[in-house]
Scaffold this active site. Structure first.
Site, PDB file in Angstrom:
ATOM      1  N   ASP A 152       1.801 -15.936   6.123  1.00  0.00           N
ATOM      2  CA  ASP A 152       1.222 -17.272   5.837  1.00  0.00           C
ATOM      3  C   ASP A 152       1.404 -17.431   4.552  1.00  0.00           C
ATOM      4  OD1 ASP A 152       0.725 -17.638   8.729  1.00  0.00           O
ATOM      5  OD2 ASP A 152      -1.432 -17.494   8.384  1.00  0.00           O
ATOM      6  N   TYR A 166      11.298   8.769   1.384  1.00  0.00           N
ATOM      7  CA  TYR A 166      11.370   7.517   0.258  1.00  0.00           C
ATOM      8  C   TYR A 166      12.036   7.984  -1.078  1.00  0.00           C
ATOM      9  CZ  TYR A 166       7.945   5.543   3.596  1.00  0.00           C
ATOM     10  OH  TYR A 166       7.354   5.281   5.010  1.00  0.00           O
ATOM     11  N   ASN A 208       8.124  -5.781  -0.631  1.00  0.00           N
ATOM     12  CA  ASN A 208       8.082  -4.584  -0.075  1.00  0.00           C
ATOM     13  C   ASN A 208       6.382  -4.485   0.431  1.00  0.00           C
ATOM     14  OD1 ASN A 208       7.920  -2.186   1.383  1.00  0.00           O
ATOM     15  ND2 ASN A 208       9.084  -0.950   0.266  1.00  0.00           N
ATOM     16  N   HIS A 215      12.536  -2.978   2.145  1.00  0.00           N
ATOM     17  CA  HIS A 215      12.138  -1.696   2.797  1.00  0.00           C
ATOM     18  C   HIS A 215      13.038  -0.456   2.114  1.00  0.00           C
ATOM     19  CE1 HIS A 215       9.206  -3.905   5.095  1.00  0.00           C
ATOM     20  NE2 HIS A 215      10.090  -4.705   5.348  1.00  0.00           N
ATOM     21  N   ILE A 216      12.463   0.465   1.668  1.00  0.00           N
ATOM     22  CA  ILE A 216      13.193   1.704   1.045  1.00  0.00           C
ATOM     23  C   ILE A 216      13.977   2.227   2.122  1.00  0.00           C
ATOM     24  CG2 ILE A 216      12.954   3.805  -0.273  1.00  0.00           C
ATOM     25  CD1 ILE A 216      10.778   2.399  -1.647  1.00  0.00           C
ATOM     26  N   SER A 217      13.247   2.475   3.231  1.00  0.00           N
ATOM     27  CA  SER A 217      13.579   3.237   4.581  1.00  0.00           C
ATOM     28  C   SER A 217      14.184   2.145   5.429  1.00  0.00           C
ATOM     29  CB  SER A 217      12.527   4.091   5.160  1.00  0.00           C
ATOM     30  OG  SER A 217      11.608   3.148   5.839  1.00  0.00           O
ATOM     31  N   ARG A 275       7.427   0.208  13.625  1.00  0.00           N
ATOM     32  CA  ARG A 275       7.965  -0.248  12.372  1.00  0.00           C
ATOM     33  C   ARG A 275       9.186  -1.166  12.672  1.00  0.00           C
ATOM     34  NH1 ARG A 275       5.789   3.190   8.284  1.00  0.00           N
ATOM     35  NH2 ARG A 275       5.176   5.413   9.300  1.00  0.00           N
ATOM     36  N   ARG A 283       4.888  12.480  -2.055  1.00  0.00           N
ATOM     37  CA  ARG A 283       4.966  12.748  -1.146  1.00  0.00           C
ATOM     38  C   ARG A 283       6.046  12.357  -0.171  1.00  0.00           C
ATOM     39  NH1 ARG A 283       0.796  13.592   2.839  1.00  0.00           N
ATOM     40  NH2 ARG A 283       2.221  15.254   3.520  1.00  0.00           N
ATOM     41  N   ARG A 294      13.279   4.077  12.637  1.00  0.00           N
ATOM     42  CA  ARG A 294      12.097   5.092  12.688  1.00  0.00           C
ATOM     43  C   ARG A 294      11.275   4.861  13.817  1.00  0.00           C
ATOM     44  NH1 ARG A 294       9.465   4.822   7.031  1.00  0.00           N
ATOM     45  NH2 ARG A 294       8.255   6.509   7.908  1.00  0.00           N
ATOM     46  N   GLU A 321      12.589  -9.730   1.257  1.00  0.00           N
ATOM     47  CA  GLU A 321      11.850  -8.594   1.933  1.00  0.00           C
ATOM     48  C   GLU A 321      12.687  -7.173   1.636  1.00  0.00           C
ATOM     49  OE1 GLU A 321      11.071  -8.826   5.943  1.00  0.00           O
ATOM     50  OE2 GLU A 321       9.881  -6.992   6.178  1.00  0.00           O
ATOM     51  N   ALA A 365       3.111  -0.961   4.847  1.00  0.00           N
ATOM     52  CA  ALA A 365       2.431  -0.955   6.153  1.00  0.00           C
ATOM     53  C   ALA A 365       2.009  -2.385   6.684  1.00  0.00           C
ATOM     54  CB  ALA A 365       1.179  -0.244   6.311  1.00  0.00           C
ATOM     55  N   HIS A 405       4.104  -4.726   8.987  1.00  0.00           N
ATOM     56  CA  HIS A 405       4.047  -4.775  10.676  1.00  0.00           C
ATOM     57  C   HIS A 405       2.333  -5.262  11.156  1.00  0.00           C
ATOM     58  CE1 HIS A 405       7.207  -2.169   9.546  1.00  0.00           C
ATOM     59  NE2 HIS A 405       6.287  -1.244   8.925  1.00  0.00           N
ATOM     60  N   PRO A 434       0.752  -1.184   0.166  1.00  0.00           N
ATOM     61  CA  PRO A 434      -0.010  -0.002   0.385  1.00  0.00           C
ATOM     62  C   PRO A 434       0.877   1.334   0.036  1.00  0.00           C
ATOM     63  CG  PRO A 434      -0.323  -1.111   1.914  1.00  0.00           C
ATOM     64  CD  PRO A 434       0.512  -2.014   0.915  1.00  0.00           C
ATOM     65  N   ASN A 435       0.380   2.300  -0.917  1.00  0.00           N
ATOM     66  CA  ASN A 435       0.855   3.620  -0.969  1.00  0.00           C
ATOM     67  C   ASN A 435       2.166   3.700  -1.919  1.00  0.00           C
ATOM     68  OD1 ASN A 435      -1.156   4.903   0.374  1.00  0.00           O
ATOM     69  ND2 ASN A 435      -0.552   3.838   2.416  1.00  0.00           N
TER      70      ASN A 435
HETATM   71  O1  CA2 Z   1      10.764   1.740   3.914  1.00  0.00           O
HETATM   72  C1  CA2 Z   1       9.647   1.115   3.263  1.00  0.00           C
HETATM   73  O2  CA2 Z   1       9.743   0.671   2.226  1.00  0.00           O
HETATM   74  C2  CA2 Z   1       8.365   0.846   3.953  1.00  0.00           C
HETATM   75  O3  CA2 Z   1       7.948  -0.476   3.595  1.00  0.00           O
HETATM   76  C3  CA2 Z   1       7.378   1.827   3.508  1.00  0.00           C
HETATM   77  C4  CA2 Z   1       6.000   1.881   4.069  1.00  0.00           C
HETATM   78  C5  CA2 Z   1       6.143   1.702   5.458  1.00  0.00           C
HETATM   79  O4  CA2 Z   1       4.810   1.573   6.142  1.00  0.00           O
HETATM   80  C6  CA2 Z   1       7.130   0.755   5.968  1.00  0.00           C
HETATM   81  O5  CA2 Z   1       7.031   0.869   7.591  1.00  0.00           O
HETATM   82  C7  CA2 Z   1       8.533   0.871   5.580  1.00  0.00           C
HETATM   83  C8  CA2 Z   1       5.064   3.067   3.589  1.00  0.00           C
HETATM   84  C9  CA2 Z   1       4.869   3.270   2.201  1.00  0.00           C
HETATM   85  C10 CA2 Z   1       4.312   4.568   2.014  1.00  0.00           C
HETATM   86  O6  CA2 Z   1       4.667   5.014   0.852  1.00  0.00           O
HETATM   87  C11 CA2 Z   1       4.527   6.301   0.511  1.00  0.00           C
HETATM   88  C12 CA2 Z   1       5.021   7.021  -0.678  1.00  0.00           C
HETATM   89  C13 CA2 Z   1       4.909   8.211  -1.031  1.00  0.00           C
HETATM   90  C14 CA2 Z   1       4.466   9.013   0.056  1.00  0.00           C
HETATM   91  C15 CA2 Z   1       3.921   8.626   1.170  1.00  0.00           C
HETATM   92  C16 CA2 Z   1       4.135   7.267   1.640  1.00  0.00           C
END
Ligand code: CA2
Length: 141
Positions: A86, A22, A73, A99-101, A110, A17, A106, A97, A76, A79, A9-10
């Site tokens: 599963d 990210y 990836n 994660h960009i961040s 997370r 943003r 954080r 797996e 959200a 977590h 998601p997202n």
């Molecule tokens: O660091 C990552 O790749 C995460 O998987 C990104 C997730 C976050 O919930 C994980 O804890 C770490 C969030 C992705 C949201 O992506 C956005 C992209 C643009 C603007 C805002 C959020």
């Protein structure tokens, strides 16, 4: 070698943003980066992005018998989702797996990843390059 890259998601909002966390590049840029990297290595790659947990579970189940590896990836759902954990266990496809961040530096919530319990490796905090490293991990025998 055929791999599936799943983004949760997202992540379709990348570059729009929160560039400080990210980066400035878009989801389309990410797809191109991975596609080019895989093409240079003769790896077949498909992409899937969804904001819905059940759709991600369906996609993982559908990968059974079709893909040699998954890069995921879960965003959200990392977590929260026992269902995605599963599904990865159910199909038994080697999964890395990403994660960009850096989820370990954080917010406290997370730091725990359900998906890491089934992943061959978890790569975090390396930006988009983490996805390329994940491809390399799947190519290692
Ligand atoms: O660091 C990552 O790749 C995460 O998987 C990104 C997730 C976050 O919930 C994980 O804890 C770490 C969030 C992705 C949201 O992506 C956005 C992209 C643009 C603007 C805002 C959020």
């Amino acid at each position: 070698m055929k791999i599936l890259v799943i983004n949760g998601p997202n992540l379709n909002m990348l570059g729009i943003r929160e560039p400080g966390i990210y980066g400035k590049s878009s989801y389309a840029d990410l797809v191109k980066l991975i596609s080019d990297y895989c093409a240079e290595r003769s790896v077949d790659v498909d992409f899937f992005q969804s904001n819905h947990e059940g759709s991600i579970v369906d996609e993982i189940q559908g990968a059974y018998g079709k893909y040699d590896g998954i890069v995921i990836n879960p965003a959200a759902y990392t977590h929260t989702s026992v269902a995605i954990l599963d599904a990865i266990k159910a199909v038994g496809i080697p999964t890395v797996e990403v994660h960009i961040s850096d989820i370990n530096t954080r917010e406290e919530f997370r730091k725990f990843s359900y998906v890491s319990l089934a992943a061959k490796k978890t790569i975090a905090g390396k930006g988009f390059d983490g996805y390329l490293e994940a491809v390399d991990v799947l190519l290692e025998k």
